[in-house]
Design a protein around this motif. Sequence first.
Motif, PDB file in Angstrom:
ATOM      1  N   VAL A   1       0.838  -1.115  -0.011  1.00 11.55           N
ATOM      2  CA  VAL A   1      -0.196   0.088   0.038  1.00 11.55           C
ATOM      3  C   VAL A   1       0.887   1.367   0.013  1.00 11.55           C
ATOM      4  O   VAL A   1       0.709   2.034  -0.741  1.00 11.55           O
ATOM      5  CB  VAL A   1      -1.022   0.083   1.206  1.00 11.55           C
ATOM      6  CG1 VAL A   1      -1.501   1.402   1.261  1.00 11.55           C
ATOM      7  CG2 VAL A   1      -2.052  -1.210   1.078  1.00 11.55           C
ATOM      8  N   LEU A   2       1.903   1.313   0.722  1.00  6.13           N
ATOM      9  CA  LEU A   2       2.604   2.399   1.056  1.00  6.13           C
ATOM     10  C   LEU A   2       3.504   2.781  -0.431  1.00  6.13           C
ATOM     11  O   LEU A   2       3.868   3.787  -0.674  1.00  6.13           O
ATOM     12  CB  LEU A   2       3.655   2.105   2.114  1.00  6.13           C
ATOM     13  CG  LEU A   2       3.194   2.267   3.450  1.00  6.13           C
ATOM     14  CD1 LEU A   2       4.258   1.848   4.492  1.00  6.13           C
ATOM     15  CD2 LEU A   2       2.479   3.566   3.809  1.00  6.13           C
TER      16      LEU A   2
ATOM     17  N   VAL B   1       0.951   3.751  -3.341  1.00  3.52           N
ATOM     18  CA  VAL B   1       0.258   5.184  -3.566  1.00  3.52           C
ATOM     19  C   VAL B   1       1.141   6.326  -3.848  1.00  3.52           C
ATOM     20  O   VAL B   1       0.711   7.130  -4.339  1.00  3.52           O
ATOM     21  CB  VAL B   1      -0.319   5.529  -1.971  1.00  3.52           C
ATOM     22  CG1 VAL B   1      -1.527   4.741  -1.801  1.00  3.52           C
ATOM     23  CG2 VAL B   1       0.911   5.478  -1.208  1.00  3.52           C
TER      24      VAL B   1
ATOM     25  N   TRP C   1       5.771  -3.595  -5.365  1.00  3.03           N
ATOM     26  CA  TRP C   1       5.254  -2.454  -4.688  1.00  3.03           C
ATOM     27  C   TRP C   1       5.772  -2.152  -3.022  1.00  3.03           C
ATOM     28  O   TRP C   1       6.068  -1.121  -2.795  1.00  3.03           O
ATOM     29  CB  TRP C   1       3.947  -2.341  -4.739  1.00  3.03           C
ATOM     30  CG  TRP C   1       3.116  -2.204  -6.160  1.00  3.03           C
ATOM     31  CD1 TRP C   1       3.878  -2.178  -7.025  1.00  3.03           C
ATOM     32  CD2 TRP C   1       1.704  -2.066  -6.428  1.00  3.03           C
ATOM     33  NE1 TRP C   1       2.959  -1.772  -8.137  1.00  3.03           N
ATOM     34  CE2 TRP C   1       1.756  -1.846  -7.779  1.00  3.03           C
ATOM     35  CE3 TRP C   1       0.621  -1.998  -5.587  1.00  3.03           C
ATOM     36  CZ2 TRP C   1       0.318  -1.421  -8.203  1.00  3.03           C
ATOM     37  CZ3 TRP C   1      -0.646  -1.908  -6.179  1.00  3.03           C
ATOM     38  CH2 TRP C   1      -0.687  -1.480  -7.513  1.00  3.03           C
TER      39      TRP C   1
ATOM     40  N   ALA D   1       8.289   0.559  -1.397  1.00  5.53           N
ATOM     41  CA  ALA D   1       8.234   1.561  -0.486  1.00  5.53           C
ATOM     42  C   ALA D   1       9.426   1.113   0.422  1.00  5.53           C
ATOM     43  O   ALA D   1       9.938   2.205   1.220  1.00  5.53           O
ATOM     44  CB  ALA D   1       6.795   1.034   0.119  1.00  5.53           C
TER      45      ALA D   1
ATOM     46  N   TYR E   1      11.359   8.429   0.846  1.00  2.00           N
ATOM     47  CA  TYR E   1       9.648   8.355   0.717  1.00  2.00           C
ATOM     48  C   TYR E   1       9.111   9.707   1.090  1.00  2.00           C
ATOM     49  O   TYR E   1       8.282   9.950   0.318  1.00  2.00           O
ATOM     50  CB  TYR E   1       9.356   7.402   2.079  1.00  2.00           C
ATOM     51  CG  TYR E   1       7.918   7.041   1.746  1.00  2.00           C
ATOM     52  CD1 TYR E   1       7.465   6.209   0.966  1.00  2.00           C
ATOM     53  CD2 TYR E   1       7.057   7.593   2.448  1.00  2.00           C
ATOM     54  CE1 TYR E   1       6.303   5.538   0.513  1.00  2.00           C
ATOM     55  CE2 TYR E   1       5.585   7.066   2.376  1.00  2.00           C
ATOM     56  CZ  TYR E   1       5.090   6.177   1.252  1.00  2.00           C
ATOM     57  OH  TYR E   1       3.953   5.822   1.342  1.00  2.00           O
TER      58      TYR E   1
ATOM     59  N   THR F   1       5.932  11.811  -1.559  1.00  3.23           N
ATOM     60  CA  THR F   1       4.271  12.015  -0.896  1.00  3.23           C
ATOM     61  C   THR F   1       3.906  13.054  -0.383  1.00  3.23           C
ATOM     62  O   THR F   1       4.833  14.077  -0.313  1.00  3.23           O
ATOM     63  CB  THR F   1       4.353  10.778   0.191  1.00  3.23           C
ATOM     64  OG1 THR F   1       3.103  10.337   0.717  1.00  3.23           O
ATOM     65  CG2 THR F   1       5.276  11.153   1.426  1.00  3.23           C
TER      66      THR F   1
ATOM     67  N   VAL G   1      -1.768  11.585  -0.174  1.00  4.94           N
ATOM     68  CA  VAL G   1      -1.449  10.194  -0.269  1.00  4.94           C
ATOM     69  C   VAL G   1      -1.275   9.524   0.781  1.00  4.94           C
ATOM     70  O   VAL G   1      -1.596   8.318   0.847  1.00  4.94           O
ATOM     71  CB  VAL G   1       0.210  10.330  -1.134  1.00  4.94           C
ATOM     72  CG1 VAL G   1       0.709   8.928  -1.012  1.00  4.94           C
ATOM     73  CG2 VAL G   1      -0.347  10.775  -2.369  1.00  4.94           C
ATOM     74  N   LEU G   2      -0.731  10.316   1.971  1.00  2.07           N
ATOM     75  CA  LEU G   2      -0.763   9.339   3.300  1.00  2.07           C
ATOM     76  C   LEU G   2      -2.077   9.161   3.603  1.00  2.07           C
ATOM     77  O   LEU G   2      -2.171   8.023   4.542  1.00  2.07           O
ATOM     78  CB  LEU G   2       0.189  10.122   4.211  1.00  2.07           C
ATOM     79  CG  LEU G   2       1.713  10.048   4.023  1.00  2.07           C
ATOM     80  CD1 LEU G   2       2.452  11.236   4.913  1.00  2.07           C
ATOM     81  CD2 LEU G   2       2.203   8.891   4.209  1.00  2.07           C
TER      82      LEU G   2
ATOM     83  N   ALA H   1      -3.294   5.838   2.097  1.00  2.26           N
ATOM     84  CA  ALA H   1      -2.509   4.730   2.556  1.00  2.26           C
ATOM     85  C   ALA H   1      -3.136   4.455   3.821  1.00  2.26           C
ATOM     86  O   ALA H   1      -3.393   3.226   4.056  1.00  2.26           O
ATOM     87  CB  ALA H   1      -1.088   5.117   2.455  1.00  2.26           C
ATOM     88  N   SER H   2      -3.282   5.282   4.847  1.00  4.43           N
ATOM     89  CA  SER H   2      -3.720   5.104   6.066  1.00  4.43           C
ATOM     90  C   SER H   2      -5.218   4.440   5.790  1.00  4.43           C
ATOM     91  O   SER H   2      -5.336   3.363   6.658  1.00  4.43           O
ATOM     92  CB  SER H   2      -3.842   6.471   6.804  1.00  4.43           C
ATOM     93  OG  SER H   2      -2.613   6.756   7.162  1.00  4.43           O
TER      94      SER H   2
ATOM     95  N   ILE I   1      -4.749   0.943   4.890  1.00  7.58           N
ATOM     96  CA  ILE I   1      -3.977  -0.105   5.698  1.00  7.58           C
ATOM     97  C   ILE I   1      -5.168  -0.476   6.875  1.00  7.58           C
ATOM     98  O   ILE I   1      -5.302  -1.403   7.418  1.00  7.58           O
ATOM     99  CB  ILE I   1      -2.775   0.675   6.200  1.00  7.58           C
ATOM    100  CG1 ILE I   1      -1.700   0.632   5.173  1.00  7.58           C
ATOM    101  CG2 ILE I   1      -2.390  -0.297   7.447  1.00  7.58           C
ATOM    102  CD1 ILE I   1      -0.435   1.500   5.419  1.00  7.58           C
TER     103      ILE I   1
END
Length: 478
Positions: A370-371, A374, A416, A420, A429, A433, A437-438, A441-442, A445
Amino acid sequence: MKIPFPVKIYFAALVLRLIPVLLTMNLGIGLDDMFQYDMLARSLAAGNGFRWYAQDDLKLLEPYVDFDLSTATGYDPKYGLYTSFRAPLYPAFLALVYSISGLEFSRFFAARLAQVILLGAPLAPLTYLTARQFFGNEDDLAEKSARLSAWIVACYPMLLVYPLGLGTENLFFVLLLCSVLFLLRSLEDSSALNLLLSGFFLALTALTRSVILPFVGLAILYFLYLHRSRALLVALSFALLIAPWVVRNSILHHKLTGIETSMGYNLYLGYHPDGNGSFIFGPSLDLLTIMDDSERDAVGTQRALEFIRAQPERVLPLALNRLGFFFGLEKRVLMYFYSNNILGYIPLPGLLLTAAILLLPLVFVSIFAVLGGVVLRHTPQLDVFTLLLVAYVAPHVLILAEDRFHLALIPVMAIWAAYAFTLIKEREYKENTNGRVLLIASVLIFFFLLNWGLELNRDADKISAILGPNGNQSHFSY
């Protein structure tokens, strides 16, 4: 002489996969799917065609299934019944192994050895090559990410033990990755050879598991958009390769028939009133009594539609269930084999360690995937990966899902995830980002963690029983 990395990672993956195979040299087979593939392979190796359920095999299975031979047109007790229920390529692979090893009990060890050498270990270097093609550049970050992704696949615990089973996934994983590799190569170099090889491997993949057909269709449409009429080479090589089997099945059933006729059976299980969207043992036997594949397919489809009409409110919850099952923790195989005493008794500390080794890699790979996903910039290569993700997950969400089905996507997720991890390690990183985006991702997750938490809570009774002193005799169905 410097040994190329793909060669080194192949042998590393090979050694790791040989360990469980060598430790289980005398292991037989234990699931209905494995019996079916073995029957088909033995028939092919003996020169009797794509048949199953000869009289000797029926006797072994009579305690479990009451087969109705009146539905079997053209049944031959000695050779069995011609079938279209299973796709042909994996049984053909096993038949090739059996033709060399013979049909004695040792054929199972020979099959596992062949799967490790020819199918399992090559996944690691193929992941490396696919990653390099995906990133499309020669910088140090791409190389580090590609190598790490290959190591993830080489060491991924469930992929290490998967060759112990006689299942289509062993062949499917490697053919799917080959398909993706040549599709990515065709993006960079749309030569006739690359396009023809893309269609060739897509066809072999479909002849192993036809669930990949939605991705085939979307990939061809996408390449038509990019390369116009030149992309018809993909469709041409694909169609030419699958056509003989489609013709064979159509002649067998006197009507147009696809690669396999298991859709009705899977729909029946996926929408059964006693089911939850995944495989359930009891109803899984209901339609097996029907020996005619076309009739079984029609009955299964009809009954599934009846289930949907009777309780339409279940459709969405079942789809959400299946999405959760698809990305579920890889514990089903362990629970089945341990609870049926196939692995013997394992002391609690060892059992917990085994569970952690098998379950935690998916957690880490998913979170890092995921990290990584994105922060990837939009490219045609990313489009291909996205099409694969959507087109492969969607049929399982609509029909039937198990945790083992996501294993085909582990190489993509590993690429992926490795990206990351490499960005974080190189402290790059943050540069790739932003807050939006974070946040995405959050959220993703969080849903992964929520799904796994709900899964563990749902199966708490079974988990408690397995961890008990007599857990290896709990006798859970698959």
